[in-house]
Design a protein around this motif. Structure first.
Motif, mmCIF file in Angstrom:
data_model
loop_
_atom_site.group_PDB
_atom_site.id
_atom_site.type_symbol
_atom_site.label_atom_id
_atom_site.label_comp_id
_atom_site.label_asym_id
_atom_site.label_seq_id
_atom_site.Cartn_x
_atom_site.Cartn_y
_atom_site.Cartn_z
ATOM 1 N N ARG A 59 -19.129 -21.825 -24.944
ATOM 2 C CA ARG A 59 -18.220 -22.211 -24.211
ATOM 3 C C ARG A 59 -17.092 -23.856 -24.460
ATOM 4 N NH1 ARG A 59 -19.579 -20.392 -19.637
ATOM 5 N NH2 ARG A 59 -20.507 -22.475 -18.488
ATOM 6 N N GLU A 60 -18.701 -24.815 -24.263
ATOM 7 C CA GLU A 60 -17.569 -26.539 -24.273
ATOM 8 C C GLU A 60 -17.000 -26.394 -26.121
ATOM 9 O OE1 GLU A 60 -16.842 -28.032 -21.597
ATOM 10 O OE2 GLU A 60 -17.773 -26.285 -20.507
ATOM 11 N N LEU A 61 -17.997 -26.301 -26.798
ATOM 12 C CA LEU A 61 -17.682 -26.414 -28.369
ATOM 13 C C LEU A 61 -16.391 -25.313 -28.691
ATOM 14 C CD1 LEU A 61 -21.184 -26.194 -30.014
ATOM 15 C CD2 LEU A 61 -19.425 -28.392 -29.920
ATOM 16 N N ASP A 62 -16.452 -24.288 -28.671
ATOM 17 C CA ASP A 62 -15.213 -23.482 -28.124
ATOM 18 C C ASP A 62 -13.982 -24.056 -28.334
ATOM 19 O OD1 ASP A 62 -13.796 -21.339 -29.538
ATOM 20 O OD2 ASP A 62 -13.684 -21.077 -27.588
ATOM 21 N N LYS A 63 -14.066 -24.747 -26.842
ATOM 22 C CA LYS A 63 -12.537 -25.219 -26.016
ATOM 23 C C LYS A 63 -12.495 -26.707 -26.847
ATOM 24 C CE LYS A 63 -13.405 -25.631 -21.765
ATOM 25 N NZ LYS A 63 -13.465 -26.155 -20.132
ATOM 26 N N ALA A 64 -13.068 -27.325 -27.123
ATOM 27 C CA ALA A 64 -12.746 -28.282 -28.263
ATOM 28 C C ALA A 64 -11.768 -27.983 -29.157
ATOM 29 C CB ALA A 64 -13.898 -29.344 -28.640
ATOM 30 N N ARG A 65 -12.342 -26.972 -30.142
ATOM 31 C CA ARG A 65 -11.794 -26.939 -31.052
ATOM 32 C C ARG A 65 -10.460 -26.154 -31.322
ATOM 33 N NH1 ARG A 65 -14.655 -21.249 -33.623
ATOM 34 N NH2 ARG A 65 -13.709 -20.818 -31.476
ATOM 35 N N GLU A 66 -10.465 -24.917 -29.837
ATOM 36 C CA GLU A 66 -9.126 -24.299 -29.249
ATOM 37 C C GLU A 66 -8.150 -25.719 -29.069
ATOM 38 O OE1 GLU A 66 -6.541 -21.602 -28.793
ATOM 39 O OE2 GLU A 66 -8.212 -21.926 -28.960
ATOM 40 N N ALA A 67 -8.555 -26.989 -28.528
ATOM 41 C CA ALA A 67 -8.045 -28.350 -28.159
ATOM 42 C C ALA A 67 -7.239 -28.646 -29.128
ATOM 43 C CB ALA A 67 -8.571 -29.094 -27.175
ATOM 44 N N ALA A 68 -8.072 -29.115 -30.681
ATOM 45 C CA ALA A 68 -7.991 -29.756 -32.123
ATOM 46 C C ALA A 68 -6.630 -28.634 -32.461
ATOM 47 C CB ALA A 68 -9.287 -29.855 -32.306
ATOM 48 N N ALA A 69 -6.399 -27.344 -32.060
ATOM 49 C CA ALA A 69 -5.151 -27.122 -32.694
ATOM 50 C C ALA A 69 -5.965 -26.981 -34.556
ATOM 51 C CB ALA A 69 -3.672 -27.169 -32.466
ATOM 52 N N VAL A 70 -6.670 -26.003 -34.281
ATOM 53 C CA VAL A 70 -7.245 -26.053 -35.855
ATOM 54 C C VAL A 70 -6.150 -24.493 -36.897
ATOM 55 C CG1 VAL A 70 -9.474 -27.059 -35.558
ATOM 56 C CG2 VAL A 70 -8.540 -24.250 -35.412
ATOM 57 N N ARG A 71 -5.585 -24.262 -36.004
ATOM 58 C CA ARG A 71 -4.866 -22.861 -36.673
ATOM 59 C C ARG A 71 -3.899 -23.195 -37.124
ATOM 60 N NH1 ARG A 71 -6.226 -17.475 -33.747
ATOM 61 N NH2 ARG A 71 -4.710 -16.744 -35.687
ATOM 62 N N SER A 72 -2.659 -24.137 -36.658
ATOM 63 C CA SER A 72 -1.655 -25.028 -37.243
ATOM 64 C C SER A 72 -1.185 -25.224 -38.201
ATOM 65 C CB SER A 72 -0.607 -25.579 -35.822
ATOM 66 O OG SER A 72 -1.712 -27.001 -35.882
ATOM 67 N N GLY A 73 -0.773 -25.243 -38.949
ATOM 68 C CA GLY A 73 -0.727 -25.467 -40.270
ATOM 69 C C GLY A 73 1.149 -25.303 -40.972
ATOM 70 N N PRO A 74 1.108 -25.534 -42.753
ATOM 71 C CA PRO A 74 -0.865 -25.993 -43.211
ATOM 72 C C PRO A 74 -0.643 -27.317 -43.216
ATOM 73 C CG PRO A 74 1.136 -25.939 -44.973
ATOM 74 C CD PRO A 74 1.838 -25.244 -42.838
ATOM 75 N N ARG A 75 -1.744 -27.482 -43.318
ATOM 76 C CA ARG A 75 -2.672 -29.251 -43.066
ATOM 77 C C ARG A 75 -3.361 -29.995 -45.241
ATOM 78 N NH1 ARG A 75 -3.165 -30.563 -38.304
ATOM 79 N NH2 ARG A 75 -3.615 -29.092 -37.023
ATOM 80 N N THR A 76 -2.873 -30.592 -45.223
ATOM 81 C CA THR A 76 -3.431 -31.708 -46.515
ATOM 82 C C THR A 76 -4.638 -31.829 -46.307
ATOM 83 O OG1 THR A 76 -3.641 -34.129 -44.999
ATOM 84 C CG2 THR A 76 -1.615 -33.543 -46.156
ATOM 85 N N GLU A 77 -5.404 -31.727 -47.690
ATOM 86 C CA GLU A 77 -6.461 -31.333 -47.683
ATOM 87 C C GLU A 77 -7.455 -32.272 -47.135
ATOM 88 O OE1 GLU A 77 -10.048 -30.865 -51.525
ATOM 89 O OE2 GLU A 77 -8.064 -31.293 -51.729
#
Length: 513
Positions: free
Chosen positions: A239-257
């Motif tokens: 739960r806590e790791l997933d919450k941190a992952r969500e806060a990082a907005a990893v799905r927004s992009g595209p991003r640089t390498e």
């Protein structure tokens, strides 16, 4: 002195005179108060029976020009309440608009009153609502699938719910909705036997069938694990790791390498490390099949091969069937933005299926799979899978019933308010198709269900410190008539409306003296 005959002639209209129901607004208030608790969240099983009875009473005791607009507003308002917390305004106001369609069966009932009598008239109301919901569920791109169907509210009454093994959810929904016009007929003090008898016979038959099926043909062993069961585990991300992952907005992009590398190291790898660690723990505790939830792991496209290699090694080293739920983030902008997949790896390290989600919740942006369920035979029964929202389309899941699947893996991901109701919907899918279901769920209710709808295990993602659910699951399914006949009850509702419409249009005979 002359006398005047004041004897009243029998009424020939179907409903009391509109506009003269002194308590009609009370029935409206009670029905409107119950209506939000028939779908989406905070479901009260009795409300699904009572709300239509009360709202139909209002419709029949008011003028149509008053009743129908009011009912449309009630439907919209009830949907707003039922969807509370799912969206925020103004999106909530848009998503609640389908609630206006509640007026359709009430309008049809009032219209049919002029042309149909007795038992035929009572079939119009349930047929319209059942047919409408059924047709909407046939669209693979539907944003609501079969949500809101009354049959889903009755999973706590397993004797009643067993009828879906014959008719699917549509038959149970029709029965619930049929109650409203039958009760209103009795409420109007009309001759009861010709109309109430068919309804009572059907209801009794449904209850007898369900009770007999549960009592004489049980599917869940009541003793600890035996040769008829297999130990399984369902994993949701920490739960806590997933919450941190969500806060990082990893799905927004595209991003640089470099940005992707940093996000993968800081926010994606910790979640994966935890999942693989708990997978090994579950295997060493005896689990033969381990399934991750939907979106348990996230990887960027360039990390996919390394992730799959790692998953293969764990399955081979631990000697388990491992179904990993993963979101693969695509490097390009536009639609789609990701691949939502579940991948099954056998104990020898071979990939047995790589299934992509066949449906899309608005806003998810996943590439759509073909909607063909994979079938894999194992020493622990025949396995198959769908992903979360896929399971809300009865015709899609019916592939599992037709293929005599024993255990259906349904990795899922919810958000708080809909968790309990969405888990209940899986119960209906299990009974319909005679399959046991393992449904590991991120941000919702993980549940294990046998083929008659009994809950074998349950875990709330938001309660407790460990997002791992363990359970012994039956290894054999149960063939059902629904798997063969499919959604015949849904099509019958449509055909019935056509026939009723034809009967209503027939010329009426004039009475002769």
């Amino acid at each position: 002195m002359a006398t005047t005959d004041v004897t009243r002639q029998p009424r020939t209209d179907s409903h009391p005179s509109p506009g003269h129901g002194r308590t009609s607004w009370l029935w409206l208030a009670l029905g409107a108060g119950l209506l939000p608790f028939t779908t989406f969240q905070s479901v009260i099983p009795a409300a699904a029976w009572l709300a239509p009875i009360l709202l139909l009473r209002f419709a029949r005791t008011q003028r149509a020009l008053v009743a129908l607009p009011v009912l449309a507003l009630v439907g919209y308002g009830a949907t707003l309440v039922a969807m509370r917390g799912l969206w925020t305004p103004p999106a909530l106001y848009l998503w609640a608009l389908p609630g206006l369609a509640i007026v359709l069966p009430y309008a049809a009932d009032l219209l049919a009153a002029r042309r149909l009598r007795g038992p035929l008239h009572t079939l119009v109301f349930p047929a319209v609502e059942t047919a409408t919901a059924f047709l909407l569920s046939l669209d693979q791109g539907s944003a609501f699938a079969s949500w809101g169907t009354p049959g889903y509210t009755q999973v706590t009454n397993l004797s009643l719910a067993q009828v879906v093994s014959i008719t699917g959810v549509w038959g149970l929904s029709f029965l619930i909705l049929w109650t409203a016009p039958v009760v209103n007929h009795l409420w109007e003090r009309r001759p009861a036997r010709p109309l109430a008898m068919p309804y009572c016979v059907v209801l009794l038959a449904v209850l007898v069938y369900g009770g007999t099926r549960l009592a004489l043909f049980p599917t869940s062993p009541t003793l600890p694990a035996s040769s008829a069961t297999v130990p399984m585990a369902g994993l949701a991300p920490d739960r806590e790791l997933d919450k941190a992952r969500e806060a990082a907005a990893v799905r927004s992009g595209p991003r640089t390498e470099p940005e992707r590398n940093r996000l993968f190291r800081l926010h994606l790898t910790p979640v994966l490390d935890d999942l693989f660690t708990r997978t090994r723990q579950a295997a060493r505790a005896g689990a033969k099949i381990v399934a991750w939830s939907e979106a348990a792991g996230y990887v960027f496209k360039e990390e996919e091969a390394a992730f799959l290699q790692r998953a293969t090694a764990v399955a081979r080293e631990e000697g388990i069937y491992l179904a990993v739920g993963v979101i693969v983030i695509l490097p390009t902008a536009g639609d789609p933005t990701n691949e939502n997949r579940t991948i099954l790896i056998d104990p020898s390290g071979d990939v047995r299926w790589d299934y992509a989600k066949a449906t899309r919740v608005p806003g998810d942006g996943n590439a759509l799979g073909p909607g063909v369920l994979p079938i894999v035979d194992t020493p622990y029964g025949r396995l198959s899978t769908v992903i979360c929202f896929d399971a809300d389309f009865p015709w899609l899941v019916r592939q599992a019933g037709r293929a005599n699947v024993d255990v259906l893996l349904v990795p899922s991901s919810d958000w708080g308010p809909i968790g309990p109701v969405h888990a209940d919907m899986a119960v209906i899918r299990a009974i319909e198709n005679g399959v046991s279901i393992l449904r590991p769920t991120r941000r919702g209710i993980s549940i294990a269900i046998d083929s008659q709808g009994r809950t074998l295990a349950m875990a709330d993602y938001f309660v407790g410190d460990d997002q791992t659910m363990t359970v012994s699951m039956p290894t054999a399914g149960t063939p059902t008539p629904y798997a063969v006949a499919g959604d015949a009850a849904g099509w019958a509702s449509i055909a019935g409306l056509v026939i009723l419409g034809g009967v209503a249009l027939l010329p009426r005979r004039r009475k002769t003296r």
